[in-house]
Design a protein around this motif. Structure first.
Motif, PDB file in Angstrom:
ATOM      1  N   LYS A 120       0.804  -1.230   0.000  1.00  0.00           N
ATOM      2  CA  LYS A 120       0.000   0.000   0.000  1.00  0.00           C
ATOM      3  C   LYS A 120       0.833   1.274   0.000  1.00  0.00           C
ATOM      4  O   LYS A 120       0.377   2.326   0.453  1.00  0.00           O
ATOM      5  CB  LYS A 120      -1.001  -0.008   1.157  1.00  0.00           C
ATOM      6  CG  LYS A 120      -2.029  -1.120   1.064  1.00  0.00           C
ATOM      7  CD  LYS A 120      -2.718  -1.233  -0.302  1.00  0.00           C
ATOM      8  CE  LYS A 120      -3.566  -0.017  -0.606  1.00  0.00           C
ATOM      9  NZ  LYS A 120      -4.722   0.097   0.294  1.00  0.00           N
ATOM     10  N   PHE A 121       2.049   1.200  -0.522  1.00  0.00           N
ATOM     11  CA  PHE A 121       2.793   2.427  -0.792  1.00  0.00           C
ATOM     12  C   PHE A 121       2.186   3.096  -2.017  1.00  0.00           C
ATOM     13  O   PHE A 121       2.364   4.281  -2.259  1.00  0.00           O
ATOM     14  CB  PHE A 121       4.281   2.130  -1.004  1.00  0.00           C
ATOM     15  CG  PHE A 121       5.003   1.883   0.292  1.00  0.00           C
ATOM     16  CD1 PHE A 121       5.629   2.917   0.958  1.00  0.00           C
ATOM     17  CD2 PHE A 121       5.013   0.622   0.863  1.00  0.00           C
ATOM     18  CE1 PHE A 121       6.265   2.699   2.171  1.00  0.00           C
ATOM     19  CE2 PHE A 121       5.649   0.395   2.069  1.00  0.00           C
ATOM     20  CZ  PHE A 121       6.280   1.440   2.735  1.00  0.00           C
ATOM     21  N   GLU A 147      -6.550  -1.102   3.354  1.00  0.00           N
ATOM     22  CA  GLU A 147      -5.777  -0.836   4.574  1.00  0.00           C
ATOM     23  C   GLU A 147      -4.524   0.002   4.307  1.00  0.00           C
ATOM     24  O   GLU A 147      -3.998   0.020   3.201  1.00  0.00           O
ATOM     25  CB  GLU A 147      -5.391  -2.162   5.256  1.00  0.00           C
ATOM     26  CG  GLU A 147      -6.616  -2.896   5.782  1.00  0.00           C
ATOM     27  CD  GLU A 147      -6.269  -4.088   6.664  1.00  0.00           C
ATOM     28  OE1 GLU A 147      -5.083  -4.415   6.814  1.00  0.00           O
ATOM     29  OE2 GLU A 147      -7.214  -4.689   7.212  1.00  0.00           O
ATOM     30  N   LYS A 148      -4.065   0.669   5.353  1.00  0.00           N
ATOM     31  CA  LYS A 148      -2.864   1.509   5.266  1.00  0.00           C
ATOM     32  C   LYS A 148      -1.616   0.642   5.482  1.00  0.00           C
ATOM     33  O   LYS A 148      -1.706  -0.453   6.050  1.00  0.00           O
ATOM     34  CB  LYS A 148      -2.920   2.619   6.317  1.00  0.00           C
ATOM     35  CG  LYS A 148      -4.035   3.630   6.050  1.00  0.00           C
ATOM     36  CD  LYS A 148      -4.016   4.729   7.098  1.00  0.00           C
ATOM     37  CE  LYS A 148      -4.950   5.870   6.711  1.00  0.00           C
ATOM     38  NZ  LYS A 148      -6.356   5.438   6.639  1.00  0.00           N
ATOM     39  N   ARG A 164       1.226  -4.653  10.576  1.00  0.00           N
ATOM     40  CA  ARG A 164       0.787  -5.280  11.828  1.00  0.00           C
ATOM     41  C   ARG A 164       0.178  -6.662  11.591  1.00  0.00           C
ATOM     42  O   ARG A 164       0.204  -7.514  12.477  1.00  0.00           O
ATOM     43  CB  ARG A 164      -0.212  -4.375  12.572  1.00  0.00           C
ATOM     44  CG  ARG A 164       0.471  -3.280  13.377  1.00  0.00           C
ATOM     45  CD  ARG A 164      -0.464  -2.647  14.382  1.00  0.00           C
ATOM     46  NE  ARG A 164      -1.546  -1.904  13.736  1.00  0.00           N
ATOM     47  CZ  ARG A 164      -1.446  -0.626  13.361  1.00  0.00           C
ATOM     48  NH1 ARG A 164      -0.328   0.043  13.575  1.00  0.00           N
ATOM     49  NH2 ARG A 164      -2.463  -0.017  12.783  1.00  0.00           N
ATOM     50  N   ARG A 165      -0.366  -6.878  10.420  1.00  0.00           N
ATOM     51  CA  ARG A 165      -0.912  -8.206  10.097  1.00  0.00           C
ATOM     52  C   ARG A 165       0.197  -9.238   9.888  1.00  0.00           C
ATOM     53  O   ARG A 165      -0.061 -10.430   9.832  1.00  0.00           O
ATOM     54  CB  ARG A 165      -1.769  -8.141   8.828  1.00  0.00           C
ATOM     55  CG  ARG A 165      -3.113  -7.486   9.033  1.00  0.00           C
ATOM     56  CD  ARG A 165      -4.014  -7.739   7.839  1.00  0.00           C
ATOM     57  NE  ARG A 165      -5.275  -7.060   7.995  1.00  0.00           N
ATOM     58  CZ  ARG A 165      -6.316  -7.539   8.673  1.00  0.00           C
ATOM     59  NH1 ARG A 165      -6.226  -8.712   9.278  1.00  0.00           N
ATOM     60  NH2 ARG A 165      -7.444  -6.856   8.755  1.00  0.00           N
ATOM     61  N   GLY A 166       1.439  -8.746   9.702  1.00  0.00           N
ATOM     62  CA  GLY A 166       2.552  -9.668   9.508  1.00  0.00           C
ATOM     63  C   GLY A 166       3.098  -9.695   8.089  1.00  0.00           C
ATOM     64  O   GLY A 166       3.848 -10.589   7.724  1.00  0.00           O
ATOM     65  N   VAL A 167       2.704  -8.693   7.275  1.00  0.00           N
ATOM     66  CA  VAL A 167       3.264  -8.555   5.920  1.00  0.00           C
ATOM     67  C   VAL A 167       4.361  -7.500   6.022  1.00  0.00           C
ATOM     68  O   VAL A 167       4.076  -6.308   6.145  1.00  0.00           O
ATOM     69  CB  VAL A 167       2.195  -8.113   4.896  1.00  0.00           C
ATOM     70  CG1 VAL A 167       2.804  -8.002   3.505  1.00  0.00           C
ATOM     71  CG2 VAL A 167       1.018  -9.090   4.892  1.00  0.00           C
ATOM     72  N   ILE A 168       5.623  -7.945   6.013  1.00  0.00           N
ATOM     73  CA  ILE A 168       6.745  -7.022   6.246  1.00  0.00           C
ATOM     74  C   ILE A 168       7.658  -7.013   5.025  1.00  0.00           C
ATOM     75  O   ILE A 168       8.136  -8.045   4.576  1.00  0.00           O
ATOM     76  CB  ILE A 168       7.566  -7.447   7.489  1.00  0.00           C
ATOM     77  CG1 ILE A 168       6.661  -7.633   8.720  1.00  0.00           C
ATOM     78  CG2 ILE A 168       8.665  -6.422   7.767  1.00  0.00           C
ATOM     79  CD1 ILE A 168       6.044  -6.375   9.277  1.00  0.00           C
TER      80      ILE A 168
END
Length: 256
Positions: free
Chosen positions: A53-54, A72-73, A79-83
């Protein structure tokens, strides 16, 4: 039934009449290393920017663990765990290697901006920091200022800081870019090691890296999926060979 951790449906991004990503249906299986490849300008980085979401999609849907995260931002998705590797790991050059990883752990604990806390109160994180640094082969340089690390070790540190966030899905954007042969081999082994029990989606230009670690490959060309499958299948696809040869020829012509 296949366990899909990340899925996109007709993911599209247009910029003033130019379509950078066009109707991409991506399915990333849990516990795999999935590579996104393609010639320059194929839309790989734009695709990554949409997933984190950039960039906001023009059309289409993004699902993570079956939940629609399209609206979502970036922070919510993290925070969901997508890093994404650079997301938290454009490393701080004038902090030590250990301090860099500790910031990743602080973010996970929700104490991200409590920089005024005494060092001693953060010492509880040091054992976990050291374990992560040992994982990526940096245990012996924990107290070195990051600015003094060679490039390959800085990339290993980025992976350690990403791991500190306990990702369920790691997005690695060209992890071996700009590296010499030895560093490429080291980082490739490192990715293979940290992939255990995790899912990795990576953009990578180095075909020897992709062929040695990717379970599945999606080839993009002009923003659309050209081919998909294991390396043995994709590498023999005449359309893929033509796409890559075309980009090589264009580069060669540009050099003259």
């Amino acid at each position: 039934m296949t366990d899909i951790i990340l899925q996109t449906r007709e993911l599209t991004k247009s910029f003033k009449g130019f379509t950078a990503v066009s109707n991409v249906d991506l399915r990333v299986e849990r516990g795999t290393i999935h590579a996104l490849i393609g010639p320059n300008g194929a839309g790989k980085t734009t695709c990554f920017n949409l997933l984190t979401k950039f960039l906001t999609p023009t059309a289409g849907t993004i699902l993570f663990n079956g939940i629609d995260i399209t609206g979502e931002k970036p922070a919510q998705i993290a925070r969901r765990g997508v890093i994404r590797s650079f997301q938290i790991s454009a490393v701080f050059p004038h902090m030590t290697v250990l301090e860099n990883v500790r910031i990743g752990l602080q973010r996970k604990l929700g104490t991200a901006y409590q920089f005024w806390r005494s060092d001693r109160s953060l010492d509880v994180l040091n054992a976990r920091c050291m374990a992560l640094l040992e994982d990526v082969g940096l245990g012996d340089v924990a107290n070195v200022l990051t600015v003094n690390l060679p490039y390959g070790q800085k990339r290993a540190l980025e992976i350690a800081t990403t791991l500190a966030m306990e990702p369920e899905l790691m997005l690695l954007d060209e992890p071996t870019q700009g590296m010499g042969h030895e560093d490429v081999a080291r980082v490739t082994e490192l990715i293979k090691k940290v992939a255990a029990g995790r899912t990795i989606l990576m953009v990578e230009h180095n075909m020897s890296v992709v062929s040695s670690i990717a379970d599945k490959i999606t080839v993009l060309q002009r923003g659309a999926i050209l081919a998909e499958g294991p390396y043995e299948q994709v590498s023999k696809d005449p359309r893929v060979m033509e796409a890559y040869m075309g980009s090589v020829e264009a580069e060669l012509q540009g050099a003259h």
